[in-house]
Design an enzyme around this catalytic site. Structure first.
Site, PDB file in Angstrom:
ATOM      1  N   SER A  84     -35.405  37.450 -12.098  1.00  0.00           N
ATOM      2  CA  SER A  84     -34.210  36.627 -11.772  1.00  0.00           C
ATOM      3  C   SER A  84     -32.989  37.324 -12.538  1.00  0.00           C
ATOM      4  CB  SER A  84     -34.167  35.490 -12.074  1.00  0.00           C
ATOM      5  OG  SER A  84     -34.325  35.277 -13.701  1.00  0.00           O
ATOM      6  N   LYS A 122     -26.383  37.572 -19.132  1.00  0.00           N
ATOM      7  CA  LYS A 122     -26.885  36.840 -17.838  1.00  0.00           C
ATOM      8  C   LYS A 122     -26.140  35.565 -17.755  1.00  0.00           C
ATOM      9  CE  LYS A 122     -31.337  35.382 -15.468  1.00  0.00           C
ATOM     10  NZ  LYS A 122     -32.750  35.266 -15.781  1.00  0.00           N
ATOM     11  N   SER A 136     -38.830  37.610 -15.193  1.00  0.00           N
ATOM     12  CA  SER A 136     -37.425  37.888 -14.792  1.00  0.00           C
ATOM     13  C   SER A 136     -36.710  38.929 -15.739  1.00  0.00           C
ATOM     14  CB  SER A 136     -36.677  36.596 -14.904  1.00  0.00           C
ATOM     15  OG  SER A 136     -37.001  35.725 -14.058  1.00  0.00           O
TER      16      SER A 136
END
Lengths: 470, 483
Positions: free
Chosen positions: A134, A59, A158
């Site tokens: 997210s 990420k 997330s």
């Protein structure tokens, strides 16, 4: 299959599908192939580690030395860290091959990946829908085979919510299990990094590599890290699974309920017992979270002021102008909204009513879980209130968007481990079962997910890649 | 009207730790700009603070040094405000639960009495960097070397009633922290910075007036002058029926006035909240006792011991004790010569004079305690007169060796041989018949005066080396026998 071949295959997949999905912000093919070749020679020499040669996408919230780290923001569009996050260096030490960096909601603030400065990520199961957020880029990349392993972070859901919406397995470890050093902070007391993979087994392997005490993170737990992978045990005989009445109430979507109950009955067949429990303060979780997380974020994001690094506005007329325009232009709308909310909650005259009260409720919510875990070993529920929704559906209504995390937020407030594992499809779109564990007992929820993945093939369902590439 | 000044002090003390409070960067003063700032100090994304245990230990040392309660669970908070030299946009400080809680500090005044000051609290925090305005044209430079340097902010109750008390407190604080070895206390380098809260009220009133805060006064002398000038300013306003505005003021040493810096009403709301990146500091009694075991003898105890064990006056003790190195030097001298009074006199007199002239600290003294003691021994045993001793001292300062070596090479030995002295006295008497006649004709009171002539003559003859006591006795005896 060599690591180089595997890496080539992943890079090809990124090349073919990323244009449609926008799951990856930065790809590092040369670097990846070089690591892959190094991995292959290590394998040949019999010097392999637990993840040697496994391609992986991080990420874009994890700082990677020499590789741009944007956090999904214009503010860090050009930011190249001089250091690796502890998670990055630990996984590197275990031999992973880093392919690049995944798209994400800006500063991890969002549940749909619509707040990224680098554009929305499409859900591979239906390109008109969001992938969740997210860590939406990570989930979408994983679901389409851009990498067999990705990392995410989970501040309020997330990892688990996008895992649910994209049909993959995602684990948020106990707060303190994984070092936060080098992870760009959103809400420091809630942020926790974890793996996302095709299976619970792979998550167990990755968690073992990521976890552990770090002198550089004062909040990392000084506890031994078990080998979660070799300790995986599918025997669920005697496992007590708690079903919170507050999750399985009339608000729960009936289709989701059906999928979750189907998954739970599989676990029951495997020897677990289902017990109704109470988490009486669950309904306070959203309000509590949306005071604490923005409050911490308002301070964590104060460093992006245009002075030392990151976005700086053109031709500032004075210091005040430099601050105002750099931050107004560098941050997106949702990030600005949360900074304002957090600043307000901490302001003189409001601190007691908001921040202090939220801290108190947080302790009450934590206590609910502690008490529940006196009766059960695992708490189960949905990971998200529904399946992936169309772009724009909730963007104009922040509260509706915040409701996406209604089943996951409390787990962060209490600092507990939670995972999402696929529980089948509703009209072709994935649904996730959430399993919540006792503090530092990631093993039990991994075991339960592992057993479910032995007994069912929900986790093997894949989106149709041909429709994506075309 | 008769005004009473009421003051409380906030001192920011820079702790002399090896590294910064939350990073591994060196905390030393004087490096080139930004050479001592790492990714943590710069507030780079993803960086986290790690608490320096040495800073905690120093804070606990201070707390124990003033007999304060140590917070068993103290917590760091974020103090939020934007400023270019504050890299993270917040300062990590302690607002709600400080590490050092209420204590009492006994400040020795010049008259030897002790003046108790209540310490409200002392908390740990990180320093900010520096904005540099005079290097780049039209631009401000930022130097983050100082960012993250550990500070202990020491806050008193409003217990001060005069500038003299405030200065005495600061001097005593300086003395204490150097004894504890937790700070160099250097005000000119900013290791000790003082904010003064000043208000006035009618004498006899129990309520506090509106206060102003004078920021960052950087010498004992400026503290005194800043207080006097702020007193005058506030008194003038009150006398003419005005009211004091609560505000922060800066002392302008050149003009000797305080100037308004910013008004508290528009001051920042700092939005303190607990720092989630750090755990609370939990201090148990074992830790406290372990730190207590490392405490040196502190100035108060040392003053008492110097007066009772060495027979020093309160005045001498009050001059020697505050300077740790001087107190150590004194004790080393006494250890060798067993003569505390002369040791104190020499240290406070000739030695301090020479050190001051040469702008040296006593640690750098070219005369070791052992050598000064050697000099005192030779005075005490009559080898040297005080006049000769001063010559020896000067020679010793110049590095000519120890006392006995200098006496030998310079031939400075005091003549205490009675036969030799007698011969000189006899010769002077024989050569001065008129003065002898005059002396014999004079009464007792006048004789004393006239004897000075003969002493001078013998001293001249002995090149100043005659033992004065022996000479006096011998001379009187001889003169009185002349009739």
């Amino acid at each position: 299959m060599s690591s180089e071949e595997l890496t080539q295959a992943c890079l090809k997949q990124i090349d073919e599908t990323n244009e449609a999905l926008n799951a990856v912000i930065t790809v590092c093919p040369e670097q990846a192939l070089e690591s892959a070749r190094a991995a292959d020679s290590a394998l040949a020499k019999g010097e392999s580690k637990s993840l040697t040669g496994i391609p992986l996408l991080h990420k874009d919230i994890f700082c990677t030395r020499g590789v741009r780290t944007t956090c999904g923001s214009r503010m860090l569009e050009q930011f190249v860290p001089a250091y690796d996050a502890t998670v990055v260096s630990k996984m590197k030490a275990e031999g992973v091959v880093m392919l690049g960096k995944c798209n994400m909601d800006e500063f991890a603030m969002g549940s749909s990946n619509e707040t990224s400065f680098f554009g929305t990520v499409k859900n591979p199961w239906d390109l008109s829908c969001v992938p969740g957020g997210s860590s939406g880029g990570s989930a979408a990349a994983l679901a389409t085979g851009m990498a067999p392993l990705v990392t995410g972070t989970d501040t309020g859901g997330s990892i688990r919510q996008p895992a649910s919406l994209c049909g993959v397995t995602g684990l948020k470890p106990t707060y303190g299990r994984v070092s936060r050093l080098g992870i760009i902070a959103f809400a420091s007391s809630l942020d926790q990094a974890g793996p996302m993979a095709r299976t619970a087994e792979d998550c167990a392997l990755a968690l073992t590599a990521m976890a552990g005490m770090d002198d550089g993170d004062s909040t990392s737990a000084n506890l031994p890290v078990p080998d979660f992978h070799s300790a995986l045990n599918p025997n669920l005989q005697g496992l007590r699974i708690g079903l919170p009445r507050e999750y399985f109430n009339d608000d729960l979507n009936t289709d989701v309920r059906a999928r979750i109950m189907a998954a739970l009955s599989e676990l029951e067949k495997a020897g677990a017992s289902l017990i109704d429990i109470d988490l009486p303060h669950s309904h306070y979780a959203i309000a509590t979270y949306y005071v604490i997380a923005p409050a911490e974020a308002s301070a964590n994001l104060a460093r992006y002021d245009g002075v030392r690094f990151g976005y700086r506005c053109e031709q500032p007329s004075d210091l005040e102008d430099l601050y105002q325009r750099s931050r107004s232009e560098g941050f997106g709308e949702e990030v600005q909204r949360r900074i304002l909310v957090g600043t307000y909650a901490l302001s003189a005259g409001f601190y007691d009513a908001y921040f202090n009260k939220a801290q108190q409720v947080r302790r009450v919510i934590t206590e609910d879980f502690r008490r529940a875990f006196e009766q059960v070993d695992v708490i189960a529920g949905p990971s998200a209130p529904g399946v992936a929704f169309p772009f724009g559906a909730k963007q104009q209504d922040p509260i509706a968007m915040y409701m996406e995390d209604i089943y996951t937020l409390a787990v962060n407030l209490a600092g507990l481990p939670g995972l999402s594992t696929p529980a089948g499809l509703i009209n072709g779109m994935p649904v996730g079962l959430q399993l919540i564990g006792k503090p530092f007992d990631e093993q039990t929820i991994l075991n339960a997910a592992h057993r479910l993945q032995i007994d069912t093939d929900w986790h093997s369902a894949r989106p149709n890649l041909e429709t994506i590439a075309s | 009207m008769n005004w009473e000044i009421v003051m409380g002090l906030e001192v920011h003390l820079q702790l002399a730790t090896q590294s910064k409070i939350f990073s591994g960067s060196s905390a030393q003063f004087g490096a080139a700009p930004n050479e001592q700032a790492d990714a943590v100090d710069l507030g780079m994304p993803g960086m986290l603070p790690v608490l320096n245990e040495q800073a905690v230990r120093y804070a606990v040392k201070f707390g124990l040094g003033i007999g304060a309660r140590i917070g068993d669970r103290s917590v760091f908070d974020r103090k939020n405000y934007f400023y270019p030299d504050l890299p993270k946009g917040y300062q990590v400080s302690q607002f709600f639960s400080p590490i050092v809680c209420e204590g009492m500090f006994e400040v020795p005044l010049e008259d030897g009495t002790l003046f108790p000051i209540r310490i409200t609290r002392a908390h740990l925090e990180e320093d900010a960097g520096k904005s540099v305005h005079d290097v780049f044209q039209q631009e401000t430079g930022i130097d983050l070397n100082r960012a993250g340097t550990p500070l202990l902010e020491i806050v008193t109750e409003p217990d001060f009633r005069s500038a003299e008390q405030a200065v005495a407190y600061l001097k005593a604080l300086h003395s204490l922290v150097t004894y504890l070895g937790i700070s160099d206390g250097n005000m000119s380098e900013g290791s000790m910075r003082c904010d003064i809260n000043v208000s006035l009220r009618e004498k006899g009133s129990q309520t506090l007036g509106t206060r102003t805060e004078i920021k960052n006064v950087n010498s004992f002398r400026f503290v005194e002058r800043a207080i006097h000038s702020e007193y005058e300013r506030q008194a003038d306003i009150l006398e003419s029926g005005g009211t004091i505005t609560q505000e922060t003021r800066l002392y302008d040493a050149e003009q000797n006035v305080t100037r308004s810096m910013r008004s508290k009403e528009v001051a920042n709301d700092y939005r303190y909240f607990p720092e989630p990146d750090l755990l609370p500091i939990v201090i148990d009694s074992d830790y406290i006792e372990a730190v207590r075991a490392t405490l040196p003898e502190l100035p108060g105890a040392k003053r008492t011991r110097f007066t009772s064990d060495y027979g020093l006056s309160d005045y001498d003790a009050a001059l020697i004790v505050p300077h740790h190195a001087m107190a150590d030097y004194f004790e080393a001298v006494v250890q060798f010569c067993k003569a505390p009074k002369p040791a104190a006199n020499w240290i406070l007199g000739d030695l301090s004079g020479a050190l001051n002239r040469n702008e040296m600290g006593i640690e750098e003294s070219p005369i070791t305690p052992e050598r000064l003691a050697g000099l005192i021994v030779r005075i005490e045993d009559g080898t040297l007169s005080s006049k000769l001793a001063k010559q020896v001292f000067d020679a010793m300062w110049e590095g000519e060796g120890d006392t006995d070596e200098i006496v030998a090479t310079r031939g400075l030995k005091q003549v205490s041989d009675s036969a030799a002295l007698e011969a000189m006295v006899d010769e002077v008497i024989a050569n001065s018949p008129d003065q002898v006649t005059q002396y014999l004709a004079a009464d007792e009171a006048k004789r004393k005066k006239l004897s000075g002539f003969f002493v001078g003559q013998v001293m001249k003859a002995s090149k100043g080396q005659a033992n004065p006591q022996m000479l006096n006795a011998l001379l009187l005896e001889k003169l009185n026998n002349q009739s």
